[in-house]
Enzyme design. Structure first.
Site, short mmCIF file in Angstrom:
data_model
loop_
_atom_site.label_atom_id
_atom_site.label_comp_id
_atom_site.label_asym_id
_atom_site.label_seq_id
_atom_site.Cartn_x
_atom_site.Cartn_y
_atom_site.Cartn_z
N GLU A 94 0.82 -1.22 0.00
CA GLU A 94 0.00 0.00 0.00
C GLU A 94 0.85 1.27 0.00
O GLU A 94 0.49 2.25 -0.65
CB GLU A 94 -0.90 -0.03 1.24
CG GLU A 94 -2.08 0.90 1.19
CD GLU A 94 -3.02 0.65 2.35
OE1 GLU A 94 -3.42 1.62 2.99
OE2 GLU A 94 -3.34 -0.52 2.62
N ASP A 95 1.97 1.26 0.72
CA ASP A 95 2.72 2.50 0.94
C ASP A 95 4.13 2.52 0.35
O ASP A 95 4.87 3.47 0.58
CB ASP A 95 2.82 2.77 2.46
CG ASP A 95 1.46 3.06 3.07
OD1 ASP A 95 0.65 3.70 2.38
OD2 ASP A 95 1.21 2.65 4.20
#
Length: 746
Positions: A94-95
């Protein structure tokens, strides 16, 4: 996931903090699962440090500290090394630029599957926040069916984010805390994880209602010393009697959790000193026989309060919670609750599905009891496939996540567990869909009762059916279970849609005859093109939209045969003066409005049942012959209307300006009900709070309540939700105010 900021290389202090936290993680793993291979945990930690390097949380801590703390929570749950490794990697996709394929290649498909299930859907564009939230929850539940570790990591992730929520902006705090109370705390409850649920609720309460939190906290602290001394005395008496009767048990005691107190105050509109189970004692025994022995012993010492005895050992809750509950009266009229359970029951109550986590190499992680706990998830996955509306999905999920149960029986003695306030209709659909659809009546304990009757614990229910009988739309007003409501909606939607398609076809034919056009001569391509112009998948959807009143037959005809109606005089507009772009209805001296996108012949009005005001999430529903009714998304009636998905329409609050181009604000009449002590000067203090805010009071009414309680109703002019919340919080701060509620209807 928390907010990510990019920074320079982490200082030595950050590296030391990360190293110390990782060492504590390994210590916990070695204590709880000494035979687990920690190599994969070390590998995941190194991977986490590498790919989150330079990232910071909103608190200023290195971002890698968050997945480390999540992994620690999982280790405390005694989860296996695969789950802990996935916890360390849960934000990587996600990051960071890391992909699921990379995770799979390095750590294996099992870890990659868990990480993918936890990862939010960020790369898809959604119309609003509700759609995104619904899809993320839906994705998590689907992944959870095949591997429950997905939701355990999600709960650990949310728990750490809640512990560090003070570092975010107030709006984000409110949104995350509300989502926690709506979705994640109930999810923990459904999985039997009482400890996680309790902490999530208390942490969220602080941000959702800070005024209420501070008031209850102050009241509890003021009575804490006296309460703890009372519980110590009870503890001493109980210990003495347990030894005397040769019963092996340990005794814990506590003061009720803040959020639990808050819920009781909201339900019963009482003060903290009126909460009878503010004080609680827990007796943990070695055997079930000892549980019942202690149960009898306690009733021989203190008098039980009638109606407050519950046996969840004989009849466990759906999440497998087991315990004996009783409320007893001590000297001086002080009441306190007692819970009695075995060590095993206590472990299950605290840890739930994580209580017996034993992963075998290549084997199933879920035993028979865990399968029972997850049965409701499989049901959710089944009915969610038919739901296209995110708001309906989340609302139904919330009902299913946090049910208060009623235990009923079939005439043959089979137990049927239903939500609180369930009716015979809920019972019928729990037996079989066809039994529900053809239900004509019910007998409860041998007597005929109306279908809207509320069932109670111990009721024996017999359903009467008749071939050819069909569900009624009215059933939605009293059906409580998600299964019953979804089956009713599905049947109504199918049959209402068929009728709407037929009506739409007739309206279009009639309009075509008016302009001397033959619909039969048009090709499938013409129909498909017209439907596509409306953003619809096929021509049948267009006919349904016309039949429901969502689209104008004349406009649809003009899409089918461009220019066909241009030579004729346009129909008389029943709402003159509306712009060509949108139709508006003004609610306060023409200074504010609601708009419907893409429609120029629809009247819009606020629904009387919920009286929505600016700032609330709203949904439009096409009514036959009356235009578009705009409801607040949390309006109870909305859920009874949403089964007809073709009649939903996008609406929004419009920003209006005066003739000089300056922005203007509308005011909306809103009713507030205040429950307070019946004392002199209270009304004057309330009026002062409202007037000092510059708010107009339209009406005020007072009446007597119960037990020295007064009820005051104000109708005030509010600009928006923020203004209303400010007023309500100001009133809550007044001494003697027990509760402030907004009334949807005026």
């Amino acid at each position: 996931m928390a907010t990510v900021h990019t920074a320079a290389a982490s200082p030595d202090a950050d590296k030391q903090q990360l190293a110390e936290t990782f060492e504590m993680l390994l210590t916990t793993v070695r204590q709880n699962r000494p035979s687990d291979d920690i190599a994969i945990i070390q590998q995941a930690y190194d991977f986490c440090l590498k790919h989150h390097a330079g990232q910071k949380r909103a608190s200023g801590d290195p971002f890698a500290l968050h997945p480390l703390e999540v992994a620690r929570v999982l280790a405390e749950m005694k989860l296996d090394s695969t789950a802990i490794a996935a916890g360390l990697l849960h934000d990587a996709v996600e990051d960071t630029p890391v992909t699921s394929r990379q995770i799979s290649e390095i750590f294996g498909e099992q870890v990659a599957h868990i990480v993918d299930g936890v990862t939010k859907i960020e790369k898809i564009q959604f119309a609003n926040r509700e759609d995104r939230q619904a899809e993320n929850v839906r994705k998590m539940l689907l992944a959870m069916v095949s591997d429950v570790r997905v939701v355990l990591i999600k709960l650990a992730d949310r728990l750490h984010n809640m512990r560090t929520l003070e570092h975010l902006q107030p709006e984000r705090q409110q949104a995350i805390a509300r989502e926690t109370l709506d979705i994640y705390a109930p999810l923990a409850h459904r999985l039997g994880m009482g400890k996680v649920r309790s902490e999530l609720e208390d942490l969220a309460f602080r941000y959702v209602d800070p005024v209420g939190h501070d008031q209850i906290s102050s009241a509890v602290e003021a009575n804490r010393q006296q309460g703890e001394q009372f519980l110590r005395n009870i503890d001493a008496i109980l210990h003495e009697r347990l030894v005397e009767h040769n019963i092996s048990a340990r005794v814990d005691w506590r003061i009720k959790r803040l959020y639990s107190i808050y819920q009781k105050l909201q339900r019963q509109r009482i003060t903290v000193d009126q909460v009878y189970d503010l004080l609680a004692v827990r007796v943990i025994t070695q055997t079930v026989q000892d549980c019942y022995a202690v149960f009898g012993l306690i009733h021989s010492i203190w008098r039980p309060v009638p109606g407050r005895i519950k046996d969840f050992i004989a009849m466990p809750r759906p999440n497998l919670y087991q315990s004996l509950h009783t409320t007893v009266m001590a000297e001086g009229g002080h009441q306190f609750e007692v819970q009695i359970r075995t060590e095993e029951m206590h472990r299950v109550a605290e840890e739930g599905i994580a209580a017996h986590w034993k992963y075998k190499a290549g084997g199933s992680p879920v035993n028979a009891k865990d399968e029972q706990r997850l049965a409701w998830v499989r049901q959710i996955v089944e009915w969610q496939r038919d739901m296209t509306d995110p708001n309906e999905f989340l609302s139904t999920l919330k009902i299913d996540l946090y049910p208060e149960e009623v235990y009923t029986f079939t005439p043959k003695g089979k137990v049927v567990v239903l939500p609180k306030e369930a009716t015979p209709i809920d019972f019928a659909y729990s037996i079989h869909t066809e039994v529900g659809n053809t239900c004509t009546g019910a007998k409860v304990n041998g007597r005929m009762v109306p279908l809207r009757s509320r069932l109670r614990n111990g009721d024996i229910v017999e359903i009467l059916t008749q071939n050819g009988h069909t569900p009624s739309r009215d059933w939605l007003t009293f059906a409580k279970s998600s299964r019953a409501r979804n089956k009713i909606k599905h049947w109504l939607n199918e049959h209402q849609r068929e009728r709407a398609i037929e009506i739409g076809r007739k309206l279009l034919d009639r309009e075509a005859r008016k302009y001397k056009i033959s619909i039969a001569q048009l090709t499938d391509t013409d129909h498909a093109r017209a439907a596509a112009d409306y953003g619809l998948a096929n021509p049948v959807d267009l006919l349904a939209g016309i039949g429901f009143g969502k689209f104008s037959a004349r406009q649809a005809l003009n899409r089918l045969v461009p220019g066909a109606t241009s030579t004729q005089q346009p129909e008389t507009d029943s709402t003159p003066g509306m712009s060509d772009a949108v139709k508006r209805v003004f609610f306060s001296k023409g200074s504010d409005s609601l708009t419907v996108e893409g429609q120029n012949d629809l009247l819009v009005y606020r629904a009387r049942c919920c009286n929505p005001i600016r700032g609330e999430e709203i949904v439009g529903y096409v009514t036959r012959g009356k235009g578009v009714a705009v409801h607040a998304r949390n309006c109870p009636n909305v859920q009874n209307l949403l089964y007809e998905s073709d009649r939903r329409i996008a609406v929004e609050w419009a920003h209006m300006k005066d003739e000089e181009g300056s922005p203007q604000r509308a005011t909306y009449p809103v009713k507030m009900t205040i429950y307070c002590d019946d004392r002199a000067g209270m009304l004057r203090e309330m009026t002062a709070v409202i007037s000092d805010d510059g708010t107009n009071i339209r009406a005020v009414e007072t009446k007597a309540g119960t037990e020295a309680e007064a009820i005051v109703e104000f109708v005030v002019d509010a600009y928006d939700v923020g203004h209303l919340i400010r007023l309500m919080n100001g009133l809550r701060r007044l001494p003697g105010v027990r509760d402030v509620q907004r009334q949807q209807k005026l």
